[in-house]
Motif scaffolding. Structure first.
Motif, PDB file in Angstrom:
ATOM      1  N   LEU A  94       0.835  -1.194   0.000  1.00  0.00           N
ATOM      2  CA  LEU A  94       0.000   0.000   0.000  1.00  0.00           C
ATOM      3  C   LEU A  94       0.872   1.247   0.000  1.00  0.00           C
ATOM      4  O   LEU A  94       1.908   1.300   0.668  1.00  0.00           O
ATOM      5  N   LEU A  95       0.429   2.259  -0.730  1.00  0.00           N
ATOM      6  CA  LEU A  95       1.108   3.550  -0.741  1.00  0.00           C
ATOM      7  C   LEU A  95       0.098   4.634  -0.413  1.00  0.00           C
ATOM      8  O   LEU A  95      -0.977   4.696  -1.025  1.00  0.00           O
ATOM      9  N   PHE A  96       0.447   5.468   0.567  1.00  0.00           N
ATOM     10  CA  PHE A  96      -0.378   6.624   0.902  1.00  0.00           C
ATOM     11  C   PHE A  96       0.468   7.876   0.721  1.00  0.00           C
ATOM     12  O   PHE A  96       1.586   7.954   1.253  1.00  0.00           O
ATOM     13  N   LEU A  97      -0.051   8.858  -0.016  1.00  0.00           N
ATOM     14  CA  LEU A  97       0.646  10.127  -0.201  1.00  0.00           C
ATOM     15  C   LEU A  97      -0.187  11.251   0.404  1.00  0.00           C
ATOM     16  O   LEU A  97      -1.397  11.333   0.186  1.00  0.00           O
ATOM     17  N   GLY A  98       0.485  12.124   1.171  1.00  0.00           N
ATOM     18  CA  GLY A  98      -0.196  13.165   1.919  1.00  0.00           C
ATOM     19  C   GLY A  98      -0.695  14.305   1.057  1.00  0.00           C
ATOM     20  O   GLY A  98      -0.566  14.303  -0.172  1.00  0.00           O
ATOM     21  N   ASP A  99      -1.234  15.312   1.707  1.00  0.00           N
ATOM     22  CA  ASP A  99      -1.962  16.408   1.072  1.00  0.00           C
ATOM     23  C   ASP A  99      -1.230  16.969  -0.157  1.00  0.00           C
ATOM     24  O   ASP A  99      -0.130  17.509  -0.041  1.00  0.00           O
ATOM     25  N   VAL A 100      -1.847  16.847  -1.318  1.00  0.00           N
ATOM     26  CA  VAL A 100      -1.281  17.412  -2.545  1.00  0.00           C
ATOM     27  C   VAL A 100      -1.516  18.915  -2.513  1.00  0.00           C
ATOM     28  O   VAL A 100      -2.641  19.391  -2.379  1.00  0.00           O
ATOM     29  N   MET A 101      -0.428  19.677  -2.650  1.00  0.00           N
ATOM     30  CA  MET A 101      -0.494  21.125  -2.478  1.00  0.00           C
ATOM     31  C   MET A 101      -0.268  21.856  -3.797  1.00  0.00           C
ATOM     32  O   MET A 101       0.865  21.968  -4.295  1.00  0.00           O
ATOM     33  N   GLY A 102      -1.352  22.334  -4.403  1.00  0.00           N
ATOM     34  CA  GLY A 102      -1.269  23.181  -5.572  1.00  0.00           C
ATOM     35  C   GLY A 102      -0.649  22.533  -6.794  1.00  0.00           C
ATOM     36  O   GLY A 102      -0.526  21.309  -6.900  1.00  0.00           O
ATOM     37  N   ARG A 103      -0.242  23.387  -7.725  1.00  0.00           N
ATOM     38  CA  ARG A 103       0.295  22.905  -9.000  1.00  0.00           C
ATOM     39  C   ARG A 103       1.576  22.107  -8.824  1.00  0.00           C
ATOM     40  O   ARG A 103       1.792  21.105  -9.512  1.00  0.00           O
ATOM     41  N   ALA A 104       2.431  22.523  -7.891  1.00  0.00           N
ATOM     42  CA  ALA A 104       3.685  21.787  -7.689  1.00  0.00           C
ATOM     43  C   ALA A 104       3.405  20.355  -7.265  1.00  0.00           C
ATOM     44  O   ALA A 104       4.036  19.410  -7.763  1.00  0.00           O
ATOM     45  N   GLY A 105       2.469  20.173  -6.351  1.00  0.00           N
ATOM     46  CA  GLY A 105       2.122  18.830  -5.900  1.00  0.00           C
ATOM     47  C   GLY A 105       1.484  18.002  -6.997  1.00  0.00           C
ATOM     48  O   GLY A 105       1.807  16.819  -7.168  1.00  0.00           O
ATOM     49  N   ARG A 106       0.579  18.608  -7.754  1.00  0.00           N
ATOM     50  CA  ARG A 106      -0.070  17.886  -8.850  1.00  0.00           C
ATOM     51  C   ARG A 106       0.951  17.432  -9.886  1.00  0.00           C
ATOM     52  O   ARG A 106       0.893  16.296 -10.381  1.00  0.00           O
ATOM     53  N   SER A 107       1.887  18.322 -10.222  1.00  0.00           N
ATOM     54  CA  SER A 107       2.900  17.975 -11.224  1.00  0.00           C
ATOM     55  C   SER A 107       3.777  16.833 -10.746  1.00  0.00           C
ATOM     56  O   SER A 107       4.119  15.923 -11.521  1.00  0.00           O
ATOM     57  N   ALA A 108       4.152  16.862  -9.465  1.00  0.00           N
ATOM     58  CA  ALA A 108       4.989  15.794  -8.921  1.00  0.00           C
ATOM     59  C   ALA A 108       4.255  14.456  -8.930  1.00  0.00           C
ATOM     60  O   ALA A 108       4.846  13.414  -9.242  1.00  0.00           O
ATOM     61  N   ILE A 109       2.965  14.483  -8.597  1.00  0.00           N
ATOM     62  CA  ILE A 109       2.173  13.255  -8.652  1.00  0.00           C
ATOM     63  C   ILE A 109       2.116  12.727 -10.079  1.00  0.00           C
ATOM     64  O   ILE A 109       2.329  11.531 -10.336  1.00  0.00           O
ATOM     65  N   ALA A 110       1.830  13.597 -11.024  1.00  0.00           N
ATOM     66  CA  ALA A 110       1.710  13.180 -12.423  1.00  0.00           C
ATOM     67  C   ALA A 110       3.008  12.585 -12.948  1.00  0.00           C
ATOM     68  O   ALA A 110       2.999  11.610 -13.710  1.00  0.00           O
ATOM     69  N   GLU A 111       4.140  13.170 -12.551  1.00  0.00           N
ATOM     70  CA  GLU A 111       5.428  12.708 -13.061  1.00  0.00           C
ATOM     71  C   GLU A 111       5.958  11.480 -12.341  1.00  0.00           C
ATOM     72  O   GLU A 111       6.574  10.604 -12.959  1.00  0.00           O
ATOM     73  N   GLU A 112       5.737  11.403 -11.023  1.00  0.00           N
ATOM     74  CA  GLU A 112       6.425  10.388 -10.228  1.00  0.00           C
ATOM     75  C   GLU A 112       5.568   9.209  -9.778  1.00  0.00           C
ATOM     76  O   GLU A 112       6.088   8.115  -9.583  1.00  0.00           O
ATOM     77  N   LEU A 113       4.261   9.405  -9.582  1.00  0.00           N
ATOM     78  CA  LEU A 113       3.459   8.298  -9.066  1.00  0.00           C
ATOM     79  C   LEU A 113       3.479   7.081  -9.992  1.00  0.00           C
ATOM     80  O   LEU A 113       3.609   5.942  -9.508  1.00  0.00           O
ATOM     81  N   PRO A 114       3.360   7.235 -11.314  1.00  0.00           N
ATOM     82  CA  PRO A 114       3.431   6.040 -12.160  1.00  0.00           C
ATOM     83  C   PRO A 114       4.749   5.283 -11.998  1.00  0.00           C
ATOM     84  O   PRO A 114       4.765   4.040 -11.994  1.00  0.00           O
ATOM     85  N   ARG A 115       5.863   6.015 -11.856  1.00  0.00           N
ATOM     86  CA  ARG A 115       7.161   5.357 -11.673  1.00  0.00           C
ATOM     87  C   ARG A 115       7.229   4.629 -10.336  1.00  0.00           C
ATOM     88  O   ARG A 115       7.754   3.510 -10.245  1.00  0.00           O
ATOM     89  N   LEU A 116       6.706   5.259  -9.278  1.00  0.00           N
ATOM     90  CA  LEU A 116       6.746   4.628  -7.963  1.00  0.00           C
ATOM     91  C   LEU A 116       5.875   3.376  -7.931  1.00  0.00           C
ATOM     92  O   LEU A 116       6.255   2.369  -7.330  1.00  0.00           O
ATOM     93  N   ARG A 117       4.715   3.447  -8.547  1.00  0.00           N
ATOM     94  CA  ARG A 117       3.853   2.264  -8.581  1.00  0.00           C
ATOM     95  C   ARG A 117       4.560   1.085  -9.236  1.00  0.00           C
ATOM     96  O   ARG A 117       4.494  -0.055  -8.751  1.00  0.00           O
TER      97      ARG A 117
END
Length: 280
Positions: free
Chosen positions: A3-26
């Motif tokens: 299981l992976l839990f990621l904390g509060d996504v904060m604004g554009r910087a957080g959204r961009s990091a999720i979009a770029e990195e979450l697929p790789r981490l999964r």
């Protein structure tokens, strides 16, 4: 299960990091189910449907919200049509959407996700979170219809978050705190087998004041006066959260690791390990 839990996504910087990195981490960590708290993803206040779709497309299996759940008014309708988004169970009696749901993970395994709001130091009073959690966890015991369960406790006080952790110990696989945007250094497996961290931290730019550009918060702290609105910081974002492995038979946690990926806090992440678990 992983299981992976990621904390509060904060604004554009957080959204961009999720979009770029979450697929790789999964892929790298072989994640079976990922939960992301998205309540600050849209300009630091709430979540728009378009931004929710982006986080889900990046690999989140479920999005949790918080006390800013409906700051973006379009979410009032969108949450009714998107079962992968949860608002806190005790937000309000007539709030749209749901506060808990069972989801399918890899290999047909079932995961219960639920969220509650705390009461201590919050801006407005919310109903008792403990009774709501007791009702849901009693109805979905580990080792029964669900192979794992995760509780997002969204509140200010670390003491209240720890209270929820101990209250759910042995009845949930994971209890993790959100809302304060600052990661705590207390990731652990409680005596009854529940993985716990008082606050997962945020997915955002840490060269900030809890994700906001520094100038306006500092002005208010120093002078007691405001000059403008808070604006989310746009520097490189760190993905912060929790990685947990569970036993499918018992639902108990067998391993827990803090996640600090990219940005300014990457050096504080888990030590390199084998078997595709979190690395720096």
């Amino acid at each position: 299960m992983r299981l992976l839990f990621l904390g509060d996504v904060m604004g554009r910087a957080g959204r961009s990091a999720i979009a770029e990195e979450l697929p790789r981490l999964r892929a790298a960590w072989k994640i079976d189910f990922a939960v992301v708290n998205g309540e600050n993803a849209s300009n630091g206040a709430g979540l728009t449907p378009d931004h929710a779709k982006g986080l889900l497309a990046a690999g989140a299996d479920c999005l949790t919200l918080g006390d800013h759940a409906f700051d973006q008014r379009d979410m009032l309708q969108f949450i009714e049509s998107e079962p992968r988004i949860l608002r806190p169970m005790n937000f309000a009696k007539d709030a749209p959407g749901r506060g808990h749901r069972i989801y399918s993970a890899s290999q047909g395994r079932k995961v219960l996700v639920t969220q509650v709001l705390g009461q201590v130091f919050m801006k407005r009073p919310f109903p008792d979170p403990f009774s709501d959690l007791d009702r849901v966890l009693r109805a979905h015991p580990l080792g029964g219809l669900v192979q794992a369960s995760l509780v997002d406790i969204h509140c200010e006080a670390t003491s209240e978050k720890m209270g929820v952790g101990h209250y759910c110990d042995g009845r949930a696989s994971v209890v993790v705190g959100t809302h304060t945007h600052i990661p705590t250094a207390d990731a652990q497996i409680l005596p009854g087998g529940t993985a716990f961290q008082a606050d997962a931290g945020m997915c955002g730019d840490y060269d900030s004041v809890i994700g906001m550009e520094k100038a306006e918060p500092m002005r208010r702290f120093v002078t007691g006066m405001s000059k403008g609105r808070y604006v989310p910081a746009l520097g490189p974002a760190t993905l912060s959260g929790l990685y947990v492995e569970t036993d499918d038979r018992t639902g108990k946690a067998t391993r827990v690791e803090m996640v600090r990926h990219g940005g300014r806090l990457a050096a504080a992440g888990p030590a390199p390990v084998t078997d595709a678990a979190p690395v720096r």
